[in-house]
Each structure stands twice: as C-alpha cells, then as structure tokens.
Design a protein around this motif. Sequence first.
Motif, mmCIF file in Angstrom:
data_model
loop_
_atom_site.group_PDB
_atom_site.id
_atom_site.type_symbol
_atom_site.label_atom_id
_atom_site.label_comp_id
_atom_site.label_asym_id
_atom_site.label_seq_id
_atom_site.Cartn_x
_atom_site.Cartn_y
_atom_site.Cartn_z
ATOM 1 N N ALA A 1 9.586 19.423 -28.377
ATOM 2 C CA ALA A 1 9.041 20.227 -29.558
ATOM 3 C C ALA A 1 7.686 19.546 -29.964
ATOM 4 N N THR A 2 7.386 18.572 -30.188
ATOM 5 C CA THR A 2 6.100 17.816 -30.397
ATOM 6 C C THR A 2 5.043 18.328 -29.333
ATOM 7 N N MET A 3 5.501 18.081 -28.062
ATOM 8 C CA MET A 3 4.460 18.706 -27.031
ATOM 9 C C MET A 3 4.195 20.160 -27.280
ATOM 10 N N VAL A 4 5.113 20.802 -27.447
ATOM 11 C CA VAL A 4 4.945 22.217 -27.700
ATOM 12 C C VAL A 4 3.970 22.558 -28.706
ATOM 13 N N LEU A 5 4.168 22.169 -29.775
ATOM 14 C CA LEU A 5 3.432 22.276 -31.000
ATOM 15 C C LEU A 5 2.078 21.570 -30.807
ATOM 16 N N PHE A 6 2.033 20.544 -30.309
ATOM 17 C CA PHE A 6 0.630 19.912 -30.034
ATOM 18 C C PHE A 6 -0.365 20.888 -29.047
ATOM 19 N N ALA A 7 0.557 21.397 -28.124
ATOM 20 C CA ALA A 7 -0.375 22.196 -27.253
ATOM 21 C C ALA A 7 -0.743 23.409 -27.827
ATOM 22 N N VAL A 8 -0.034 24.087 -28.407
ATOM 23 C CA VAL A 8 -0.200 25.244 -29.331
ATOM 24 C C VAL A 8 -1.070 25.266 -30.373
ATOM 25 N N ILE A 9 -1.018 24.251 -31.336
ATOM 26 C CA ILE A 9 -2.159 23.602 -32.230
ATOM 27 C C ILE A 9 -3.312 23.295 -31.639
ATOM 28 N N ASP A 10 -3.333 22.743 -30.273
ATOM 29 C CA ASP A 10 -4.658 22.178 -29.819
ATOM 30 C C ASP A 10 -5.451 21.565 -30.732
ATOM 31 N N VAL A 11 -4.852 20.536 -31.205
ATOM 32 C CA VAL A 11 -5.746 19.554 -31.973
ATOM 33 C C VAL A 11 -7.037 19.120 -31.391
ATOM 34 N N VAL A 12 -7.007 18.635 -30.091
ATOM 35 C CA VAL A 12 -7.946 18.095 -29.471
ATOM 36 C C VAL A 12 -9.085 19.271 -29.203
ATOM 37 N N GLY A 13 -8.468 20.450 -28.755
ATOM 38 C CA GLY A 13 -9.519 21.365 -28.401
ATOM 39 C C GLY A 13 -10.024 22.094 -29.757
ATOM 40 N N ASN A 14 -9.448 21.868 -30.940
ATOM 41 C CA ASN A 14 -10.146 22.239 -32.197
ATOM 42 C C ASN A 14 -10.968 21.238 -32.771
ATOM 43 N N ILE A 15 -11.492 20.346 -32.154
ATOM 44 C CA ILE A 15 -12.351 19.235 -32.659
ATOM 45 C C ILE A 15 -13.636 20.006 -32.651
ATOM 46 N N PRO A 16 -14.195 20.816 -31.803
ATOM 47 C CA PRO A 16 -15.399 21.151 -32.011
ATOM 48 C C PRO A 16 -15.686 22.068 -33.336
ATOM 49 N N ILE A 17 -14.236 23.033 -33.658
ATOM 50 C CA ILE A 17 -14.402 23.869 -34.497
ATOM 51 C C ILE A 17 -14.329 23.068 -36.045
ATOM 52 N N ILE A 18 -13.467 21.987 -35.882
ATOM 53 C CA ILE A 18 -13.622 21.123 -37.224
ATOM 54 C C ILE A 18 -14.820 20.374 -37.447
ATOM 55 N N ILE A 19 -15.535 19.975 -36.417
ATOM 56 C CA ILE A 19 -17.134 19.537 -36.570
ATOM 57 C C ILE A 19 -18.055 20.413 -36.972
ATOM 58 N N ASP A 20 -17.804 21.779 -36.568
ATOM 59 C CA ASP A 20 -18.683 22.898 -37.197
ATOM 60 C C ASP A 20 -18.406 23.136 -38.353
ATOM 61 N N LEU A 21 -17.229 23.066 -38.948
ATOM 62 C CA LEU A 21 -16.786 23.601 -40.413
ATOM 63 C C LEU A 21 -17.357 22.511 -41.273
ATOM 64 N N ARG A 22 -17.397 21.169 -40.781
ATOM 65 C CA ARG A 22 -17.853 19.948 -41.588
ATOM 66 C C ARG A 22 -19.404 20.227 -41.579
ATOM 67 N N ALA A 23 -19.955 20.462 -40.747
ATOM 68 C CA ALA A 23 -21.541 20.928 -40.712
ATOM 69 C C ALA A 23 -21.685 21.999 -41.560
ATOM 70 N N LYS A 24 -21.150 23.036 -41.505
ATOM 71 C CA LYS A 24 -21.247 24.111 -42.502
ATOM 72 C C LYS A 24 -20.864 23.827 -43.970
ATOM 73 N N PHE A 25 -19.879 23.216 -44.119
ATOM 74 C CA PHE A 25 -19.242 23.129 -45.775
ATOM 75 C C PHE A 25 -19.364 21.673 -46.083
ATOM 76 N N GLY A 26 -19.731 20.838 -45.619
ATOM 77 C CA GLY A 26 -19.928 19.300 -46.009
ATOM 78 C C GLY A 26 -18.372 18.903 -45.832
ATOM 79 N N HIS A 27 -17.635 18.448 -46.913
ATOM 80 C CA HIS A 27 -16.705 17.718 -47.121
ATOM 81 C C HIS A 27 -15.394 18.665 -46.901
#
Length: 193
Positions: free
Chosen positions: A11-37
């Motif tokens: 179940a952890t692996m399924v959710l990890f793959a679906v949430i795609d934490v690592v693949g979302n790092i660029p999106i998270i970095i982009d959000l930090r750049a746009k909105f700061g904190h």
Amino acid sequence: MVVDFKEIFTATMVLFAVIDVVGNIPIIIDLRAKFGHIQSERASIVAAIIMIAFLFLGKSILNLIGIDVNSFAVAGAFILFFIALEMILGVSLYKEDETNAKTASVFPLAFPLIAGPGSLTSILSLRAEFETINIIIAIIINIIFMYIVLKTSNKLGRLIGDNGILIIRKIFGVILLAIAVKLFASNIQGLIS
C-alpha cells in the motif's frame, strides 16, 4: 484488524508511486519560487485528513450513489494506468488549474498533488483488498515522507538533478502500471462473478 507488513509495504509503494513525491519535486520548487514560503505542515496535515476521511467515507459515498467497491477499483485501475502512462511517457493528460498565492499550501500541494484523484482512487481500490489499519499506516508513512520532501525540496532537487528525477519518475511509472494491471485483473473477476 491485523497489521500485515506485506500489505503495509504494498500500500505504501502504491501510494508513493501515485503521489509521485520525487517526480513532484520540480513542481514544489517552482511553487516555492513563485510564492516564497510554503507551509509544509499545513499541506501534509490537510492531505492526511483528506486521504483518511476518504478511506472511511468513500465507500459510503459510493454506496449512496449505487456503485460497489469492485467497480470503483476497476475505474481506479484505469486512472492509475493513465497516471502511469503520464509518468513513463512524460506527457500530461489533464490541465492543472492556476494557483492562488494564498492557498498554495492547500491547493495544489495538499490537493490535488498529494491527495489527488489518483491517490483517493488508490485508497478505495486498496480497501477492496487490504485491511484498513494497514492502509492508514501506509498513508501516514507517505505523508511523513512527503513532509520531509516539502521541507527539503530545494536541496533534493539539486542533489538528484533533472535526470535523476526523470529516471525515478519513469521507474515508479512502470511499477504503477504493473500495479494497475494487477488491480484491474483482481477486481474485474469480482464484477464478472
């Protein structure tokens, strides 16, 4: 309720793959750049509440509209299949809405990035096969991991690099594709019989 480490791991692996934490790092970095904190704690807590609430209320909602869990699991398998294709082929099958600076921690981080259609579908699909307690533990493990990634996203992005993120995303895409096929095969039998 029996705690089963194999179920928790799956179940952890399924959710990890679906949430795609690592693949979302660029999106998270982009959000930090746009909105700061970005409020990592708030995003993680809201996502956990959404996912656990859906684990308990999702089946009731489905029953209310006349859909059984096997049907939802088969539909979920299709969604997981398409998410996996997105990850493997590097294409986007849906368009994301624009983000408001004030709500960046909740939207799009908590929903739909962490607790999105794929993870909610996965939770109900997993519920058709696994014990509830094991799914809750898997959700908590993923939320903790997501919180760590949110807190350290800039460092992780530099450490892994664009190619590393791309490779990890494709590997988890293949794993998710295999899980989608298994989920479809095991639940389609329940629909036919």
